[in-house]
Design an enzyme around this catalytic site. Sequence first.
Site, mmCIF file in Angstrom:
data_model
loop_
_atom_site.group_PDB
_atom_site.id
_atom_site.type_symbol
_atom_site.label_atom_id
_atom_site.label_comp_id
_atom_site.label_asym_id
_atom_site.label_seq_id
_atom_site.Cartn_x
_atom_site.Cartn_y
_atom_site.Cartn_z
ATOM 1 N N GLY A 139 27.458 47.233 42.747
ATOM 2 C CA GLY A 139 27.526 46.980 41.314
ATOM 3 C C GLY A 139 28.855 47.399 40.726
ATOM 4 C CG LEU B 126 29.184 43.232 40.058
ATOM 5 C CD1 LEU B 126 28.445 41.896 39.936
ATOM 6 C CD2 LEU B 126 29.332 43.625 41.518
ATOM 7 C CD GLU C 184 38.295 37.624 38.823
ATOM 8 O OE1 GLU C 184 37.556 37.853 37.841
ATOM 9 O OE2 GLU C 184 38.372 36.507 39.367
ATOM 10 N N GLY C 185 37.276 41.367 42.013
ATOM 11 C CA GLY C 185 37.219 41.365 43.479
ATOM 12 C C GLY C 185 35.843 40.912 43.964
ATOM 13 C CG HIS C 186 32.409 43.337 43.246
ATOM 14 N ND1 HIS C 186 32.843 44.259 42.325
ATOM 15 C CD2 HIS C 186 32.058 44.054 44.344
ATOM 16 C CE1 HIS C 186 32.746 45.472 42.831
ATOM 17 N NE2 HIS C 186 32.280 45.389 44.056
ATOM 18 C CD GLN D 156 32.036 48.768 53.137
ATOM 19 O OE1 GLN D 156 31.581 49.817 52.723
ATOM 20 N NE2 GLN D 156 32.216 47.725 52.341
ATOM 21 C CG MET E 278 41.150 44.227 40.974
ATOM 22 S SD MET E 278 40.298 42.875 40.182
ATOM 23 C CE MET E 278 41.666 42.169 39.268
ATOM 24 C CB SER E 279 38.767 50.163 43.365
ATOM 25 O OG SER E 279 37.820 51.195 43.520
ATOM 26 C CB SER E 280 33.637 50.130 41.248
ATOM 27 O OG SER E 280 33.260 48.855 41.688
HETATM 28 O O1 PAF Z 1 31.392 48.132 49.696
HETATM 29 C C1 PAF Z 1 30.332 48.447 49.112
HETATM 30 O O2 PAF Z 1 30.134 48.169 47.936
HETATM 31 C C2 PAF Z 1 29.265 49.199 49.873
HETATM 32 O O3 PAF Z 1 29.824 50.095 50.779
HETATM 33 C C3 PAF Z 1 28.246 48.279 50.574
HETATM 34 C C4 PAF Z 1 28.902 47.408 51.634
HETATM 35 C C5 PAF Z 1 27.575 47.391 49.547
HETATM 36 C C6 PAF Z 1 27.170 49.108 51.268
HETATM 37 O O4 PAF Z 1 26.523 49.943 50.374
#
Ligand code: PAF
Length: 290
Positions: free
Chosen positions: A36, A38, A40-42, A158, A193-195
């Site tokens: 969540g 969110l 622009e990256g998402h 990740q 971009m990052s939350s």
């Molecule tokens: O990148 C993220 O937002 C989280 O690490 C993910 C992949 C949704 C897992 O909780």
Amino acid sequence: MQIATTRDVLRNAVAALRQDGVGQGRGRIALVPTMGALHEGHLTLVRRAREEADHVVASIFVNPKQFGPNEDLDAYPRQLAEDAALLEAEGCALLWAPTVSEMYPAGFVTNISVAGVSDGLCGAARPGHFDGVATVVCKLFNQVQPDVALFGEKDYQQLAVIRAMARDLDLALPCAESIIGVPTVREADGLAMSSRNRYLSAEQRAAAAALPRAMRTAIAAIEGGADVAGALAALQAEVIAAGFASVDYAELADSTSLAPLTVLGETPARLLIAARIGGTRLIDNMAVSA
Ligand code: PAF
């Protein structure tokens, strides 16, 4: 857009999407897992997902298992209604937004640990973080069984952990080859971009642009044949001089195994960094050409 908050509702909603395929009868599903808050990256991930499948399923779950005891789990921004509106506007078909007890019912005891690729970089500073990521992503994959899943390259380690997990566990939906990494979306001044950028004060936000700038300088030096250790030391010094409090790591690594490199070889490499400014830890990474 339908919102599912229980596994039963999710199962039925996914089954309905599967019935609804464009042309071939079986609807192809793309999954965009998120926590969540969110940006622009998402939304770029959702747009790309729409190109890959008939239907996009997004998940929003702030996963407690990937936060350490002194990390920002409680402070992590939660804005479900706003996020749902953004996803709906992008044509997302289904939002999976479980509660913690729905995701981890009483008695939940399983942990997925991906050795090697999880160990260094962020894994060294955040013990258990990638176990939490691998465990929840494996569950999300099994719950939705998407044909493809999309993740931002911003969280490069990740992505490597999730690909290794899917390969080692012989996951079918999605298989390792159907895990798509999407290039990092950046602000006009280059900051990824990052939350977590919203934690930055105006002064910190201005200083944070030094991070990608210093990375580009280091990459130009390394690609030009400079000594890797020297370029990484200069990178750290430039970031600290710009106002960062500390650098957790600045490393050149093999782009697949993430094994540290002391020289630029013939295989693709990646420059990865994590640095703290105020109370906020920012990460970034960029490709380095051989
Ligand atoms: O990148 C993220 O937002 C989280 O690490 C993910 C992949 C949704 C897992 O909780």
